[in-house]
Scaffold this active site. Structure first.
Site, PDB file in Angstrom:
ATOM      1  N   HIS A 131       3.268  -2.829  -7.360  1.00 55.77           N
ATOM      2  CA  HIS A 131       3.828  -2.365  -6.080  1.00 55.77           C
ATOM      3  C   HIS A 131       2.791  -1.575  -5.266  1.00 55.77           C
ATOM      4  O   HIS A 131       2.048  -0.768  -5.827  1.00 55.77           O
ATOM      5  CB  HIS A 131       5.048  -1.488  -6.353  1.00 55.77           C
ATOM      6  CG  HIS A 131       5.875  -1.197  -5.148  1.00 55.77           C
ATOM      7  ND1 HIS A 131       5.798  -0.011  -4.456  1.00 55.77           N
ATOM      8  CD2 HIS A 131       6.797  -1.956  -4.497  1.00 55.77           C
ATOM      9  CE1 HIS A 131       6.655  -0.038  -3.444  1.00 55.77           C
ATOM     10  NE2 HIS A 131       7.271  -1.205  -3.445  1.00 55.77           N
ATOM     11  N   SER A 332      14.218 -14.912 -13.678  1.00 57.89           N
ATOM     12  CA  SER A 332      14.030 -14.250 -12.384  1.00 57.89           C
ATOM     13  C   SER A 332      15.046 -14.695 -11.351  1.00 57.89           C
ATOM     14  O   SER A 332      15.385 -15.868 -11.258  1.00 57.89           O
ATOM     15  CB  SER A 332      12.630 -14.541 -11.837  1.00 57.89           C
ATOM     16  OG  SER A 332      11.684 -13.852 -12.596  1.00 57.89           O
TER      17      SER A 332
HETATM   18  C1  LIG Z   1      11.055  -1.842  -4.917  1.00 57.88           C
HETATM   19  C2  LIG Z   1       9.975  -1.639  -5.902  1.00 57.88           C
HETATM   20  C3  LIG Z   1       9.382  -0.401  -6.095  1.00 57.88           C
HETATM   21  C4  LIG Z   1       9.722   0.779  -5.248  1.00 57.88           C
HETATM   22  O1  LIG Z   1      10.974   1.199  -5.541  1.00 57.88           O
HETATM   23  P1  LIG Z   1      11.812   2.019  -4.486  1.00 57.88           P
HETATM   24  O2  LIG Z   1      13.097   2.178  -5.226  1.00 57.88           O
HETATM   25  O3  LIG Z   1      11.915   1.177  -3.248  1.00 57.88           O
HETATM   26  O4  LIG Z   1      11.110   3.298  -4.258  1.00 57.88           O
HETATM   27  C5  LIG Z   1       8.433  -0.252  -7.075  1.00 57.88           C
HETATM   28  N1  LIG Z   1       8.070  -1.295  -7.813  1.00 57.88           N
HETATM   29  C6  LIG Z   1       8.608  -2.510  -7.658  1.00 57.88           C
HETATM   30  C7  LIG Z   1       8.153  -3.610  -8.530  1.00 57.88           C
HETATM   31  C8  LIG Z   1       9.573  -2.726  -6.693  1.00 57.88           C
HETATM   32  O5  LIG Z   1      10.086  -3.945  -6.525  1.00 57.88           O
END
Ligand SMILES: *Cc1c(COP(=O)(O)O)cnc(C)c1O
Length: 395
Positions: A131, A332
């Site tokens: 992310h 998935s």
């Molecule tokens: C959405 C997401 C995040 C961030 O999470 P939030 O709840 O939006 O802060 C982190 N890692 C992955 C893989 C995500 O899909």
């Protein structure tokens, strides 16, 4: 003293122009929710049963397990939420600690923070497909880090990870693993990574799992990869506004309790322990999560996840029939397909990366909606092809 009872008239009333603005804004939100297929969030959920709680300044400041002098809180249901997730992730009641966060991102920062406190000289390894917030947060935490290559499906490249850890055998590795990458919902194989650490005879290591989405899907699927404490992880972060569908961002972080004890500090002002990243915390989030878990239940989630997988398989099939390249990773609900025209991205709020776009088949996405999206793509493509034929100069 003014009575604190719900339903009292608000004074002064909102000006008429602002009333209209609210109506328009609500209309806008309703309309956008109709074509919301590109992000991993449930599109709608009825929490109206809880609206009376919003009259009060509910705040779960600090540690959910410690007493606190701020009493307008929902700590008890927060602990039930955490216990629910502890069971789901196979860690004993005496062995974990955690809290309801402001989202997956905060849980990820927390996991990294714990890892850094344990191994100040450690190096964080994370894949290219991790992310986008993680690279920034590693800077915030000032942690040494090395990005590892990804495989085409979004999973970490194990050979690159192995070789890189081998070069840095003298520093504790902190693995930031994905259980569902943002773009392709790829899962890094925790069991394989643990085996590598053993093979390299590395005595000290830490594994944090970013299970923003899959923390709510994999536990409900037979034969799915294990990404929880059974696989030897140290902490995990799960989003509450994605699969569960809380209407505002929130999440859950769980970690091994022995680590957290090392960073706990007692704060007199709030009469509690400052073990969480933020001071004030959203007690309403804990309540909303609790409500979703109680109303849907484990069996409900199992059924929903199963249906989402079937619909995802259906979507891949429909894309292919329409002549659009599409695929998905095992277990998935994210369907990856050829990057569609701009017009489609806008209308359907589809996230893209390089040559791919994706939809995330959440419980609120029906087969009809999938059909409509694909028909729309085909229509826009045909229109585009027609126009480009017309403008082509004559030979
Ligand atoms: C959405 C997401 C995040 C961030 O999470 P939030 O709840 O939006 O802060 C982190 N890692 C992955 C893989 C995500 O899909």
């Amino acid at each position: 003293m003014q009575e604190l009872t719900p339903g009292a008239e608000r004074e002064p009333a909102l000006p008429a122009a602002d009333e209209r603005r609210l109506e328009e804004l609500l209309e806008y939100v309703r309309k956008q929710a109709q074509t919301f297929v590109g992000y991993p969030c449930r599109g709608y959920f009825d929490y109206s049963r809880l609206f009376d709680f919003l009259y009060y300044p509910i705040n779960n400041v600090g540690d959910p397990f410690a007493p606190c002098t701020y009493r307008v809180h929902t700590r008890e249901v927060e602990r039930e939420v955490l216990q629910w997730f502890a069971e789901l992730n196979h860690i004993g009641e005496a062995d974990y600690w955690g809290y309801v966060t402001n989202g997956g991102t905060e849980g990820n920062i927390y996991g990294l923070f714990l890892a850094r406190e344990l191994y100040p000289g450690g190096v964080v390894y994370y894949s290219e497909d991790t992310h986008y917030s993680v690279a920034k947060n590693l800077r915030v935490l000032n942690m040494r880090h090395i990005m590892i290559k990804s495989q085409p499906n979004g999973e970490i490249d194990y050979e690159d990870l192995y070789e890189t850890m081998k070069i840095h055998r003298d520093v504790p590795p902190i693995i930031f693993a994905n259980a569902g990458t943002t773009m392709t919902e790829a899962k890094d194989d925790i069991t394989r990574i643990r085996a590598m650490l053993k093979d390299l005879a590395i005595p000290q290591s830490y594994i944090h799992v970013d299970a923003a989405l899959c923390g709510m899907t994999l536990p409900f699927l037979d034969g799915a990869p294990v990404v929880d404490f059974r696989a030897g992880i140290d902490s995990i972060s799960i989003s509450g506004h994605k699969f569960i569908g809380c209407p505002f961002p929130c999440g859950i972080v769980l970690a091994r309790k022995e680590y957290v004890n090392r960073i706990a500090r007692s704060i007199e002002y709030v009469g509690t322990l400052d073990t969480t990243l933020t001071g004030s915390r959203n007690g309403v989030a804990a309540l909303f999560l609790w409500y979703a878990l109680r109303t849907i239940g484990k069996d409900g989630f199992r059924r929903e996840v199963g249906e989402c997988l079937e619909k995802a398989a259906y979507a891949v099939e429909r894309f292919r029939v329409a002549g659009i390249e599409a695929w998905r990773n095992p277990h998935s609900i994210t369907v990856v397909f050829e990057r569609p025209p701009e017009e489609i991205l806008e209308r359907w709020q589809i996230a893209v990366q390089n040559r791919w776009g994706h939809i995330v088949v959440m419980p609120t996405i029906t087969r009809e909606k999938i059909d409509r999206l694909i028909e729309d793509i085909v229509r826009v493509r045909e229109k585009g092809a027609g126009e480009s034929r017309r403008v082509r100069p004559r030979a």
